[in-house]
Design a protein around this motif. Sequence first.
Motif, PDB file in Angstrom:
ATOM      1  N   MET A 174       0.838  -1.205   0.000  1.00 25.11           N
ATOM      2  CA  MET A 174       0.000   0.000   0.000  1.00 25.11           C
ATOM      3  C   MET A 174       0.867   1.247   0.000  1.00 25.11           C
ATOM      4  O   MET A 174       0.562   2.231  -0.672  1.00 25.11           O
ATOM      5  N   ARG A 202       3.917   1.433  -1.170  1.00 21.57           N
ATOM      6  CA  ARG A 202       4.514   1.499  -2.515  1.00 21.57           C
ATOM      7  C   ARG A 202       3.550   2.199  -3.476  1.00 21.57           C
ATOM      8  O   ARG A 202       3.950   3.044  -4.282  1.00 21.57           O
ATOM      9  N   TYR A 203       2.287   1.844  -3.383  1.00 19.94           N
ATOM     10  CA  TYR A 203       1.268   2.448  -4.244  1.00 19.94           C
ATOM     11  C   TYR A 203       1.147   3.951  -3.960  1.00 19.94           C
ATOM     12  O   TYR A 203       1.114   4.765  -4.872  1.00 19.94           O
ATOM     13  N   ARG A 218       3.794   6.524  -5.404  1.00 18.75           N
ATOM     14  CA  ARG A 218       3.694   6.971  -6.805  1.00 18.75           C
ATOM     15  C   ARG A 218       3.204   8.408  -6.910  1.00 18.75           C
ATOM     16  O   ARG A 218       3.483   9.102  -7.870  1.00 18.75           O
TER      17      ARG A 218
END
Lengths: 141, 227
Positions: B106, B108-109, B112
């Motif tokens: 999560m 990592r997402y 972005r």
Amino acid sequence: MCCDTESTNCVQGIPLMHELGIAASVVEIVCRHAEGRRVTRIELKIGQLRQIIPATLAFNFELVAQGTVAEGAELDLESIPALGLCAGCGTETELHAFPFQCAQCGCFDLRIVAGEELQVESIECCEESDNAPRPSENVCC
Amino acid sequence: MPHAHPKTSVAERVFDANEALAQSNREKFDHAGTFAINLMSSPGAGKTTILERTFERLNGELRFGVLEGDVQTTLDADRLERFHIPITQVNTDPGFGGECHLDANMVRYGLRDLPLHEIDTLIIENVGNLVCPAEFTVGEDRRVMVFSVTEGEDKPLKYPLMFRSVDLILINKVDLLPHLEFDLALLKRNVEIVHPDVEVILMSARTGEGVEEWCSWLLAQRTALVS
């Protein structure tokens, strides 16, 4: 979107809560190693320092294993006692409660050497996979 | 009955997948020179108010960024909007219910949407919960827990994994102590039992007590890591 692995963890539309997330990881690991064979038994080591309730994990496992080769597999949970290695005298003490203290010299400076495990140890599979259901493509964690 | 089926050795840790993603997040932080804090607590312990005090004191000196984890709503992100710092929200709820923690995937997402190269200190504000966030690392440099004195002295004994997993405990809402039957010495003893020598700062985000000490800790930890 539920099964977008990029955004969130979920299995078959069910958002994951702790044991559920762990159960989903177990199913993912097991399905990968089963290579299409039907799994009959799973050996799982759980350290006593993990905040895992075996009955909850077993229930969640049943839920997320549905439709995969792990569906119906027996879950064999082995509880691993907590062990501390004393920095002072080198004795290993089995730990049952806080504070962690060396049984030999009374020292509190212990390094945890066991009890934090959470590992899929082994699986047992049927060799004939003809009637086994295909691994669910929805398992995504 | 003997087991009829051959045994296949697996020996794979359940958290390996999360650890691999946490390591990948850690590499992103290192590459960008970003110091990352995983901030955890029960719901309502005062994480967002502490962040408001922190940004009032240090915004400008540090280039902050925030990754907010919440089961639902953008209320916390809205409160921090006035500081004009990069904030992204990872709502962990895909329907109703939602996740009880942020995991490495999560985060990592969420990364972005953050300009990491413009952020030298990233606060990852975890979902309010004393159980699940303790199990998951997300690639952070330091783990910090907020504990408020309205929660009871026994909590270190009830949630030892969380108390053992952190580098610093901020004991918040100490301005309420005169109105509560709260035994601060007993809490400190219980903290000491489960995590000897952990750093502790007494704080009131409402009155500002302890904010200076917390900000000094943050600056010192960041400097130690970067140099």
